[in-house]
Scaffold this active site. Structure first.
Site, short mmCIF file in Angstrom:
data_model
loop_
_atom_site.label_atom_id
_atom_site.label_comp_id
_atom_site.label_asym_id
_atom_site.label_seq_id
_atom_site.Cartn_x
_atom_site.Cartn_y
_atom_site.Cartn_z
N ASP A 43 -13.28 -5.25 3.97
CA ASP A 43 -14.17 -5.61 2.87
C ASP A 43 -13.87 -4.62 1.74
O ASP A 43 -14.71 -3.82 1.36
CB ASP A 43 -15.64 -5.53 3.31
CG ASP A 43 -16.59 -6.21 2.32
OD1 ASP A 43 -16.12 -6.60 1.24
OD2 ASP A 43 -17.79 -6.33 2.64
N GLU A 98 -11.05 -12.30 -3.36
CA GLU A 98 -11.71 -12.40 -4.66
C GLU A 98 -10.94 -11.58 -5.68
O GLU A 98 -10.95 -10.35 -5.61
CB GLU A 98 -13.15 -11.89 -4.54
CG GLU A 98 -13.95 -12.54 -3.44
CD GLU A 98 -14.95 -11.58 -2.82
OE1 GLU A 98 -15.80 -11.04 -3.54
OE2 GLU A 98 -14.86 -11.34 -1.60
N HIS A 110 -15.71 -17.03 -5.06
CA HIS A 110 -15.98 -16.51 -3.72
C HIS A 110 -15.77 -17.56 -2.63
O HIS A 110 -16.58 -17.69 -1.71
CB HIS A 110 -17.40 -15.95 -3.69
CG HIS A 110 -17.62 -14.86 -2.69
ND1 HIS A 110 -17.48 -15.05 -1.33
CD2 HIS A 110 -17.96 -13.56 -2.85
CE1 HIS A 110 -17.75 -13.91 -0.71
NE2 HIS A 110 -18.05 -13.00 -1.60
N HIS A 167 -22.87 -8.65 -6.63
CA HIS A 167 -22.56 -10.01 -7.08
C HIS A 167 -23.56 -10.56 -8.11
O HIS A 167 -23.98 -11.72 -8.03
CB HIS A 167 -22.48 -10.96 -5.88
CG HIS A 167 -21.30 -10.72 -4.97
ND1 HIS A 167 -20.12 -10.15 -5.39
CD2 HIS A 167 -21.12 -10.97 -3.64
CE1 HIS A 167 -19.27 -10.07 -4.37
NE2 HIS A 167 -19.86 -10.56 -3.30
C1 GLA Z 1 -18.13 -9.58 -0.89
C2 GLA Z 1 -18.69 -8.27 -0.53
C3 GLA Z 1 -19.05 -8.35 0.88
C4 GLA Z 1 -20.04 -9.45 1.11
C5 GLA Z 1 -19.48 -10.70 0.75
C6 GLA Z 1 -20.50 -11.80 0.95
O1 GLA Z 1 -16.93 -9.78 -0.30
O2 GLA Z 1 -17.81 -7.20 -0.75
O3 GLA Z 1 -19.58 -7.13 1.28
O4 GLA Z 1 -21.14 -9.25 0.33
O5 GLA Z 1 -19.06 -10.62 -0.60
O6 GLA Z 1 -21.24 -11.65 2.09
#
Ligand code: GLA
Length: 409
Positions: free
Chosen positions: A301, A369, A229, A155
């Protein structure tokens, strides 16, 4: 700097045209007087500006409250472009705040928050999600980025776009009430090449949409992958888990990851796996299944590859729908991006306390996202995320909020 939206007119829906007008108007307003706008405390009935607090170096941070004709209320700060709250009605017309976050700037600046790093509501840049080993090569040079997620870059690094102060310009237009945020990321910032001038526009329409437009130019080739986000809990933030929310993803494939959440390079069909959300399915239905990919993510994720068929790259395509049965709230997400990260709030552990004084527990919010694939700078087969000088990066995502008794088809 003029916005070159004319290329998009080919597919111009009335909505798109309205948005273009909004952006152009905003720019005109800015050209007339930026200091005037920032000095006033309100630019009309639908937008209110107030002071949110001050950064440790003394710079003032503001909060902008946008309201649409139906009473939907969005609060955004120019620190990280963070969406602080979003109030939408349920089936009975009762408004609740559905976005996870805090009421004070201090909460976002606290050590506790920065260590947990959930990126609540923030703009993510220069690069949303991970870059393996914090390294990539471009035009024969190797660049090193912060490794702020184990051995990987996440990020945008230590001081990503979520932790910088953006210059803000509120506007009112036929498309809705909005806020243009601008940030210039210097050459070498967080290890990235090129001075990047970026702009993110939030527009709250009277059609109950939040439209997010991203735009950037650079003076050297650089990777870029901007996203938003926000975490939502459609029962209201601070409620229990999101496991009963029904999710539909317009994604026949996803990109499996290794145990540090870097894509392996494979693009895998979701068919017959817990990653198949092509039909609306409760988030929690398969989340505890024994599955290597779910184990790596501690739940979902993952980057889902959207079915864009032959849509032009600037065309909005359905990405996701999330519906919560108790409130009837529905959010539909359309985007020009090729993919979407579905994160089921696995790292939330109750350590952070939200606006209602409720701890944000495990999986008490989800994030969707819109993005290009993670680690694209190191993966030749993935769609390119390199922005060249002379090109303009453009991306749009629209969230539509409503409430209904059932999800329908
Ligand atoms: C994204 C990443 C996750 C985590 C979140 C915030 O979704 O893929 O692994 O870092 O942001 O915690």
């Amino acid at each position: 700097m003029p916005l070159m939206y004319s290329q998009r007119l080919r597919n111009g829906s009335p909505l798109l045209l309205g948005a273009i007008a909004a952006v152009l108007l905003a720019n005109t307003a800015q050209a007339q007087s930026s200091s005037e706008a920032s000095a006033s405390s309100s630019v009309g009935s639908g937008i209110q500006t107030s002071v949110f607090g001050h950064l440790p170096d003394g710079r003032q941070v503001d909060v902008y409250q946008l309201t649409n004709a139906n009473g939907i209320e969005l609060r955004v700060t120019n620190y990280g472009g963070i969406i602080l709250s979003l109030k939408t009605p349920d089936m009975d017309g009762k408004f609740d705040d559905i976005a996870l976050g805090f009421d004070s700037l201090e909460a976002y600046l606290s050590d506790e928050y920065r260590q947990a790093n959930p990126y609540f509501g923030a703009i993510i840049g220069r690069y949303g999600n991970r870059i393996a080993g914090g390294q990539f090569s471009l035009d024969g040079e190797t660049y090193s980025l912060a490794t702020n997620d184990g051995s990987n870059h996440l990020h945008g690094g230590d001081q990503g776009f979520d932790k910088v102060l953006w210059q803000a310009e509120p506007f009112e237009s036929d498309a809705g009430n909005g806020l243009v945020l601008r940030y210039t990321s210097e050459d070498g910032e967080e290890g990235y090449p090129g001075k990047l001038e970026s702009e993110v526009t939030y527009t709250l329409t009277d059609n109950d949409e939040l439209m997010v437009d991203y735009r950037a130019v650079t003076d050297k080739a650089t990777p870029i992958n901007l996203t938003q986000h926000s975490y939502f809990n459609l029962k209201g933030e601070g409620s229990d888990t999101i496991l009963d929310h029904q999710l539909m993803l317009n994604a026949p494939e996803f990109t499996p990851v290794n145990d540090t959440l870097i894509p392996t390079g494979e693009i895998r069909s979701v068919e017959g796996t817990p990653f198949d959300f092509t039909q609306a399915t409760p988030i929690g239905e398969r989340i505890e299944q024994e599955n290597e990919q779910l184990a790596f993510g501690g739940g979902y994720d993952h980057n889902f590859v959207l079915a864009r068929d032959n849509a032009a790259s600037d065309e909005l395509v359905l990405a996701a729908k999330v519906w919560e049965p108790q409130s009837g709230r529905l959010v539909e997400i359309t985007t020009t991006e090729p993919a979407i990260q579905f994160y089921s709030g696995n790292f939330l552990n109750g350590d952070l306390t939200g606006k209602q004084g409720q701890a944000y527990g495990h999986r008490s919010g989800f994030a969707l996202e819109t993005q290009h694939y993670p680690d694209s700078p190191n993966q030749e087969a993935f769609p390119s995320t390199i922005l060249e000088p002379g090109e303009t990066y453009r991306s749009r995502t629209v969230y539509r909020f409503s409430a209904q008794q059932d999800l329908g088809s």
